[in-house]
Design a protein around this motif. Structure first.
Motif, mmCIF file in Angstrom:
data_model
loop_
_atom_site.group_PDB
_atom_site.id
_atom_site.type_symbol
_atom_site.label_atom_id
_atom_site.label_comp_id
_atom_site.label_asym_id
_atom_site.label_seq_id
_atom_site.Cartn_x
_atom_site.Cartn_y
_atom_site.Cartn_z
ATOM 1 N N LYS A 30 0.829 -1.195 0.000
ATOM 2 C CA LYS A 30 0.000 0.000 0.000
ATOM 3 C C LYS A 30 0.870 1.254 0.000
ATOM 4 C CE LYS A 30 -2.752 1.128 3.436
ATOM 5 N NZ LYS A 30 -3.317 0.836 4.746
ATOM 6 N N MET A 31 0.568 2.176 -0.890
ATOM 7 C CA MET A 31 1.354 3.406 -0.922
ATOM 8 C C MET A 31 0.924 4.276 0.255
ATOM 9 S SD MET A 31 1.459 6.078 -4.038
ATOM 10 C CE MET A 31 2.183 7.692 -3.806
ATOM 11 N N ALA A 32 1.884 4.728 1.053
ATOM 12 C CA ALA A 32 1.550 5.565 2.199
ATOM 13 C C ALA A 32 1.649 7.022 1.782
ATOM 14 C CB ALA A 32 2.515 5.284 3.351
ATOM 15 N N LEU A 33 0.513 7.706 1.727
ATOM 16 C CA LEU A 33 0.512 9.083 1.227
ATOM 17 C C LEU A 33 0.523 10.101 2.360
ATOM 18 C CD1 LEU A 33 -2.092 8.806 -1.659
ATOM 19 C CD2 LEU A 33 0.365 9.163 -1.867
ATOM 20 N N GLY A 34 1.239 11.202 2.105
ATOM 21 C CA GLY A 34 1.161 12.324 3.032
ATOM 22 C C GLY A 34 1.746 12.072 4.418
ATOM 23 N N VAL A 35 2.547 11.031 4.558
ATOM 24 C CA VAL A 35 3.205 10.830 5.872
ATOM 25 C C VAL A 35 4.705 10.852 5.658
ATOM 26 C CG1 VAL A 35 1.433 9.563 7.151
ATOM 27 C CG2 VAL A 35 2.888 8.337 5.549
ATOM 28 N N TRP A 36 5.424 11.322 6.679
ATOM 29 C CA TRP A 36 6.871 11.436 6.530
ATOM 30 C C TRP A 36 7.536 10.076 6.446
ATOM 31 C CZ3 TRP A 36 6.768 15.808 10.593
ATOM 32 C CH2 TRP A 36 6.613 17.039 9.915
ATOM 33 N N GLY A 37 6.968 9.113 7.138
ATOM 34 C CA GLY A 37 7.521 7.764 7.048
ATOM 35 C C GLY A 37 8.896 7.635 7.667
ATOM 36 N N ASP A 38 9.085 8.253 8.835
ATOM 37 C CA ASP A 38 10.331 8.011 9.576
ATOM 38 C C ASP A 38 10.355 6.538 9.940
ATOM 39 O OD1 ASP A 38 10.874 10.665 9.519
ATOM 40 O OD2 ASP A 38 10.083 11.076 11.513
ATOM 41 N N SER A 39 11.546 5.971 10.022
ATOM 42 C CA SER A 39 11.569 4.554 10.388
ATOM 43 C C SER A 39 11.113 4.426 11.835
ATOM 44 C CB SER A 39 12.976 3.972 10.209
ATOM 45 O OG SER A 39 13.823 4.355 11.249
ATOM 46 N N ARG A 40 10.387 3.343 12.115
ATOM 47 C CA ARG A 40 9.965 3.108 13.497
ATOM 48 C C ARG A 40 11.178 3.023 14.400
ATOM 49 N NH1 ARG A 40 4.854 -1.088 12.930
ATOM 50 N NH2 ARG A 40 3.784 0.246 11.450
ATOM 51 N N HIS A 41 12.250 2.551 13.805
ATOM 52 C CA HIS A 41 13.487 2.416 14.561
ATOM 53 C C HIS A 41 13.945 3.767 15.101
ATOM 54 C CE1 HIS A 41 17.086 0.318 15.731
ATOM 55 N NE2 HIS A 41 17.788 1.354 15.309
ATOM 56 N N TYR A 42 13.896 4.777 14.243
ATOM 57 C CA TYR A 42 14.334 6.112 14.658
ATOM 58 C C TYR A 42 13.417 6.649 15.754
ATOM 59 C CZ TYR A 42 15.416 11.084 14.466
ATOM 60 O OH TYR A 42 15.761 12.368 14.796
ATOM 61 N N ALA A 43 12.106 6.459 15.552
ATOM 62 C CA ALA A 43 11.152 6.942 16.553
ATOM 63 C C ALA A 43 11.480 6.309 17.908
ATOM 64 C CB ALA A 43 9.733 6.593 16.129
#
Ligand code: SAH
Ligand code: SF4
Length: 363
Positions: A344-357
């Protein structure tokens, strides 16, 4: 050998020998590896694929990496840099298409005119897009001061591939001098992390002189460095580079592709929550290259939004796909690839890696 992935990979530290033996996994063993990686992906990062608009900002480069088509020593390359206006237009295109994130990549220059120009450009992009874009830079080794300055001007992430984590191999694919130093590259990666960037690195797969032991060590290196993002791709020979003379040593395209997919799968298994790119070079070896990568664990794609007139001048390797593909086609192709892979294409989100969070929360 049939593997029992849970037993192997749920150990605290994956074993080098196991990783090395799986880099050339084939047939049933490979399928088993892929299935397990797909399962890890579904559990830890889900079906979303993040899009980053890629701007190949400039091919002016002071370096001479032995593998790269735009190396400074290649006099046949027509050199360019995008104008500010072109970059802003590309950024607007990315925003209008809800990419929410941009990658500015270029040849390496450390002169003040260049570093100042990038600082100004970061500022301009943020003003033109209302601060909505996350910006990733991929501009090679810079001083700590430059990294800090660009971070302050609003760059969030930085990609700097180690290219080969084995020093000896690194020194075979670069000139050995102070501008191409393994130690300096390592230091730059650590400085980027200190400066607060989300840090990405990676290697080329299928280089001459590279062994499966090297690749297993590359995977362990990524873990040791606790990276947020990894971009790996097959090495692809280019006629006007020094490594061309070793092309008889290269694994076949099939082997390079298969190794690349196995590397992506293994990486997803040992670093469950990082961002992994399905890179353009994968597509050079096989029309389905990126689809396959998404299926076995990659979750980031970079549609090319560089103005068309520069594409032919940014040929890091031969047969680079998408040279004639305008940003709309690039977007549509990548959307199709995401669909084909069942993601699924994730639109409009920065998509930081969960790892970084997570590592930011721990601070
Ligand atoms: N100058 C910057 C960014 C541009 S090069 C830097 O070197 O970091 C971006 C990446 O292209 C490099 O990190 C390298 O891994 C990849 N690349 C260069 N030549 C290549 C080739 N012949 N085959 C595959 N990848 C290549
Ligand atoms: Fe320059 Fe990057 Fe190519 Fe090396 S890989 S020659 S630094 S553009």
């Amino acid at each position: 050998m049939m593997i029992h992935p849970e037993e192997i990979f749920e150990r605290e530290m994956p074993q080098h020998s196991v990783l090395a033996s799986l880099i050339d996994a084939q047939d049933a063993e490979q399928q088993q590896l892929f299935n397990y990686a797909a399962q890890v992906r579904a559990e830890h990062v889900g079906p979303e694929v993040y899009f980053r608009g890629l701007i190949e900002y400039s091919n002016r480069c002071t370096k001479n990496c032995y593998y790269c088509g735009v190396r400074g020593g290649n006099a046949r390359v027509h050199r360019y840099a995008c104008s500010d206006q072109e970059v802003i237009e590309a950024a607007r295109f990315a925003m209008d298409n809800h990419y929410a994130s941009l990658v500015l990549q270029s040849g390496e220059r450390m002169d003040l005119a260049f570093t100042n120009q990038i600082a100004r450009l970061l500022d301009k992009i943020h003003r033109a897009t209302g601060g909505k874009m996350h910006i990733t830079l991929s501009m090679g080794e810079q001083t700590r001061e430059t990294y800090r300055r660009w971070r302050e001007c609003g760059a969030h992430r930085y990609l700097l591939r180690i290219e080969a984590s084995n020093r000896e191999l690194f020194e075979k694919i670069h000139p050995v001098n102070c501008t191409h130093s393994f130690d300096r590259r390592m230091e730059a990666l650590l400085q980027l992390r200190d400066t607060g960037y989300q840090v990405g690195s990676g290697v080329m797969i299928g280089l001459p002189f590279q062994t499966t032991d090297d690749l297993a060590n590359d995977l362990l290196f990524f873990r040791e460095m606790d990276l947020d993002m990894v971009g790996m791709g097959p090495y692809i020979e280019h006629e006007r580079t020094p490594l061309w003379q070793y092309r008889h040593l290269l694994p076949s395209s099939d082997v390079r592709l298969s190794r690349t997919m196995n590397m992506v799968a293994l990486l997803r298994i040992i670093m469950k929550d990082i961002n992994i790119a399905a890179t353009t070079a994968m597509q050079t070896l096989h029309p389905q290259g990126r689809t396959m990568a998404l299926k076995v664990g990659a979750n980031v794609m970079m549609p090319n939004i560089t103005p068309l007139r520069y594409r032919e001048d940014y040929l890091l390797y031969a047969n680079k796909p998408g040279v004639k593909e305008n940003p709309e086609d690039s977007r549509d192709n990548l959307m199709r690839i995401v669909e084909e892979a069942g993601m699924k294409m994730a639109l409009g989100v920065w998509g930081d890696s969960r790892h970084y969070a997570e590592r930011s929360e721990k601070k």
